[in-house]
Design a protein around this motif. Structure first.
Motif, PDB file in Angstrom:
ATOM      1  N   GLY A 153       0.824  -1.211   0.000  1.00  0.00           N
ATOM      2  CA  GLY A 153       0.000   0.000   0.000  1.00  0.00           C
ATOM      3  C   GLY A 153       0.855   1.256   0.000  1.00  0.00           C
ATOM      4  N   SER A 154       0.206   2.374   0.312  1.00  0.00           N
ATOM      5  CA  SER A 154       0.903   3.664   0.266  1.00  0.00           C
ATOM      6  C   SER A 154       2.002   3.785   1.318  1.00  0.00           C
ATOM      7  CB  SER A 154      -0.104   4.807   0.432  1.00  0.00           C
ATOM      8  OG  SER A 154      -0.726   4.725   1.703  1.00  0.00           O
ATOM      9  N   ASN A 155       1.949   2.997   2.364  1.00  0.00           N
ATOM     10  CA  ASN A 155       2.965   3.036   3.412  1.00  0.00           C
ATOM     11  C   ASN A 155       3.983   1.899   3.303  1.00  0.00           C
ATOM     12  OD1 ASN A 155       2.081   5.349   4.809  1.00  0.00           O
ATOM     13  ND2 ASN A 155       0.463   4.171   5.806  1.00  0.00           N
ATOM     14  N   ALA A 156       3.941   1.148   2.227  1.00  0.00           N
ATOM     15  CA  ALA A 156       4.803  -0.035   2.103  1.00  0.00           C
ATOM     16  C   ALA A 156       6.288   0.307   2.166  1.00  0.00           C
ATOM     17  CB  ALA A 156       4.492  -0.793   0.816  1.00  0.00           C
ATOM     18  N   ALA A 157       6.706   1.330   1.445  1.00  0.00           N
ATOM     19  CA  ALA A 157       8.127   1.687   1.420  1.00  0.00           C
ATOM     20  C   ALA A 157       8.593   2.141   2.799  1.00  0.00           C
ATOM     21  CB  ALA A 157       8.379   2.778   0.383  1.00  0.00           C
ATOM     22  N   SER A 158       7.850   3.036   3.405  1.00  0.00           N
ATOM     23  CA  SER A 158       8.195   3.527   4.732  1.00  0.00           C
ATOM     24  C   SER A 158       8.169   2.388   5.754  1.00  0.00           C
ATOM     25  CB  SER A 158       7.213   4.629   5.139  1.00  0.00           C
ATOM     26  OG  SER A 158       7.501   5.102   6.424  1.00  0.00           O
ATOM     27  N   ALA A 159       7.178   1.517   5.641  1.00  0.00           N
ATOM     28  CA  ALA A 159       7.084   0.372   6.558  1.00  0.00           C
ATOM     29  C   ALA A 159       8.299  -0.543   6.394  1.00  0.00           C
ATOM     30  CB  ALA A 159       5.788  -0.401   6.309  1.00  0.00           C
ATOM     31  N   GLY A 160       8.731  -0.758   5.174  1.00  0.00           N
ATOM     32  CA  GLY A 160       9.918  -1.582   4.947  1.00  0.00           C
ATOM     33  C   GLY A 160      11.149  -0.983   5.595  1.00  0.00           C
ATOM     34  N   LEU A 161      11.305   0.329   5.458  1.00  0.00           N
ATOM     35  CA  LEU A 161      12.438   1.015   6.079  1.00  0.00           C
ATOM     36  C   LEU A 161      12.374   0.896   7.597  1.00  0.00           C
ATOM     37  CD1 LEU A 161      14.949   2.821   5.747  1.00  0.00           C
ATOM     38  CD2 LEU A 161      13.408   4.782   5.900  1.00  0.00           C
ATOM     39  N   PHE A 162      11.208   1.134   8.167  1.00  0.00           N
ATOM     40  CA  PHE A 162      11.085   1.041   9.626  1.00  0.00           C
ATOM     41  C   PHE A 162      11.216  -0.398  10.118  1.00  0.00           C
ATOM     42  CE2 PHE A 162       9.583   5.420   9.608  1.00  0.00           C
ATOM     43  CZ  PHE A 162      10.230   5.898  10.737  1.00  0.00           C
ATOM     44  N   ALA A 163      10.810  -1.370   9.322  1.00  0.00           N
ATOM     45  CA  ALA A 163      11.026  -2.768   9.709  1.00  0.00           C
ATOM     46  C   ALA A 163      12.523  -3.044   9.803  1.00  0.00           C
ATOM     47  CB  ALA A 163      10.357  -3.712   8.708  1.00  0.00           C
ATOM     48  N   ALA A 164      13.294  -2.517   8.866  1.00  0.00           N
ATOM     49  CA  ALA A 164      14.749  -2.687   8.896  1.00  0.00           C
ATOM     50  C   ALA A 164      15.350  -1.958  10.095  1.00  0.00           C
ATOM     51  CB  ALA A 164      15.369  -2.190   7.595  1.00  0.00           C
ATOM     52  N   LEU A 165      14.856  -0.762  10.398  1.00  0.00           N
ATOM     53  CA  LEU A 165      15.330  -0.036  11.580  1.00  0.00           C
ATOM     54  C   LEU A 165      15.017  -0.825  12.853  1.00  0.00           C
ATOM     55  CD1 LEU A 165      14.267   3.579  10.560  1.00  0.00           C
ATOM     56  CD2 LEU A 165      16.622   2.798  10.967  1.00  0.00           C
ATOM     57  N   GLY A 166      13.829  -1.411  12.902  1.00  0.00           N
ATOM     58  CA  GLY A 166      13.470  -2.251  14.042  1.00  0.00           C
ATOM     59  C   GLY A 166      14.389  -3.453  14.149  1.00  0.00           C
ATOM     60  N   LYS A 167      14.736  -4.020  13.017  1.00  0.00           N
ATOM     61  CA  LYS A 167      15.655  -5.156  12.986  1.00  0.00           C
ATOM     62  C   LYS A 167      17.021  -4.741  13.538  1.00  0.00           C
ATOM     63  CE  LYS A 167      16.268  -9.409  11.433  1.00  0.00           C
ATOM     64  NZ  LYS A 167      15.561 -10.529  12.032  1.00  0.00           N
ATOM     65  N   ARG A 168      17.492  -3.570  13.137  1.00  0.00           N
ATOM     66  CA  ARG A 168      18.791  -3.091  13.614  1.00  0.00           C
ATOM     67  C   ARG A 168      18.772  -2.917  15.133  1.00  0.00           C
ATOM     68  NH1 ARG A 168      20.500   2.590  11.833  1.00  0.00           N
ATOM     69  NH2 ARG A 168      19.223   3.113  13.598  1.00  0.00           N
ATOM     70  N   HIS A 169      17.710  -2.322  15.643  1.00  0.00           N
ATOM     71  CA  HIS A 169      17.606  -2.131  17.090  1.00  0.00           C
ATOM     72  C   HIS A 169      17.444  -3.455  17.818  1.00  0.00           C
ATOM     73  CE1 HIS A 169      17.546   2.203  17.160  1.00  0.00           C
ATOM     74  NE2 HIS A 169      16.573   2.245  16.272  1.00  0.00           N
ATOM     75  N   GLY A 170      16.741  -4.378  17.199  1.00  0.00           N
ATOM     76  CA  GLY A 170      16.434  -5.643  17.866  1.00  0.00           C
ATOM     77  C   GLY A 170      17.522  -6.693  17.784  1.00  0.00           C
ATOM     78  N   SER A 171      18.044  -6.933  16.598  1.00  0.00           N
ATOM     79  CA  SER A 171      18.998  -8.041  16.467  1.00  0.00           C
ATOM     80  C   SER A 171      20.335  -7.645  15.878  1.00  0.00           C
ATOM     81  CB  SER A 171      18.370  -9.179  15.654  1.00  0.00           C
ATOM     82  OG  SER A 171      18.049  -8.746  14.356  1.00  0.00           O
ATOM     83  N   GLY A 172      20.525  -6.386  15.583  1.00  0.00           N
ATOM     84  CA  GLY A 172      21.860  -5.947  15.220  1.00  0.00           C
ATOM     85  C   GLY A 172      22.057  -5.548  13.780  1.00  0.00           C
ATOM     86  N   TRP A 173      23.302  -5.123  13.525  1.00  0.00           N
ATOM     87  CA  TRP A 173      23.707  -4.534  12.256  1.00  0.00           C
ATOM     88  C   TRP A 173      23.625  -5.488  11.076  1.00  0.00           C
ATOM     89  CZ3 TRP A 173      24.275   0.506  12.847  1.00  0.00           C
ATOM     90  CH2 TRP A 173      24.709   1.009  14.065  1.00  0.00           C
ATOM     91  N   LYS A 174      24.072  -6.726  11.264  1.00  0.00           N
ATOM     92  CA  LYS A 174      24.224  -7.641  10.135  1.00  0.00           C
ATOM     93  C   LYS A 174      22.892  -7.925   9.428  1.00  0.00           C
ATOM     94  CE  LYS A 174      26.336 -11.991   8.818  1.00  0.00           C
ATOM     95  NZ  LYS A 174      27.029 -13.191   9.281  1.00  0.00           N
ATOM     96  N   ASP A 175      21.906  -8.336  10.189  1.00  0.00           N
ATOM     97  CA  ASP A 175      20.597  -8.630   9.594  1.00  0.00           C
ATOM     98  C   ASP A 175      19.949  -7.372   9.026  1.00  0.00           C
ATOM     99  OD1 ASP A 175      20.820 -11.321  10.240  1.00  0.00           O
ATOM    100  OD2 ASP A 175      19.788 -11.086  12.163  1.00  0.00           O
TER     101      ASP A 175
END
Length: 179
Positions: free
Chosen positions: A52-74
């Motif tokens: 949807g219209s928020n898909a790109a932003s959601a993808g970016l924030f999912a990656a940011l959440g991943k960085r905060h949660g499990s680290g740089w590599k993933d």
């Protein structure tokens, strides 16, 4: 970044109004803002999968959440995926920057350099990318300099100390008479 990134928590109808009708995105953003990164990542992944219209932003924030949660590599891999999918857009450019920072933190200089160089073509990132590349160059020179300085010190440390003089024998060559 969403309008909600720095906003106070809001309720369902307000979330829908602020986020283009996407309540799930609003809930994921609330989870992100309050440090519940795993929950946020799952919510953003669901929104991103709907395209949807928020898909790109959601993808970016999912990656940011991943960085905060499990680290740089993933997170670096996710940022690269977002960058590839939305290359040239503001979301794709931010993902390229975030991926470069992750790679830099991981010591993957070539990957960081690749992303910073991509951003040299983007006016909004050009100066920061140039500074990051210059900093990488400085780190490389600094690493070489300290490695070069450590080699003679390591050799000297590894060398055997001069043998103790036997009574009545002349002092070893190169030593000064202390008296």
């Amino acid at each position: 970044e969403s309008k909600l990134a720095n906003a106070a928590p809001v309720a369902g109808a307000e979330l829908a109004e602020l986020d283009g009708g996407d309540v799930d995105y609003g809930h994921a953003m609330q989870a992100y803002r309050t440090g519940r990164y795993s929950e946020a990542q799952k919510g953003f992944d669901q929104v991103a999968s709907r395209s949807g219209s928020n898909a790109a932003s959601a993808g970016l924030f999912a990656a940011l959440g991943k960085r905060h949660g499990s680290g740089w590599k993933d997170a670096a891999k996710r940022f690269d995926t977002i960058n590839g999918r939305y290359r040239g857009s503001s979301i794709g450019n931010e993902a390229a920057w975030q991926a470069a920072d992750c790679y830099r933190a991981l010591g993957a200089e070539a990957d960081a350099r690749r992303n910073y160089q991509q951003l040299l073509e983007v006016a909004a990132y050009r100066d920061r990318a140039q500074q990051a590349l210059a900093s990488l160059d400085q780190e490389r020179v600094g690493t070489r300099s300290s490695a070069a300085a450590e080699k003679p010190a390591a050799k000297a440390k590894a060398a055997k100390p001069p043998a103790a003089a036997k009574p009545g024998a002349p002092p070893p060559k190169g030593t000064a008479d202390a008296f």
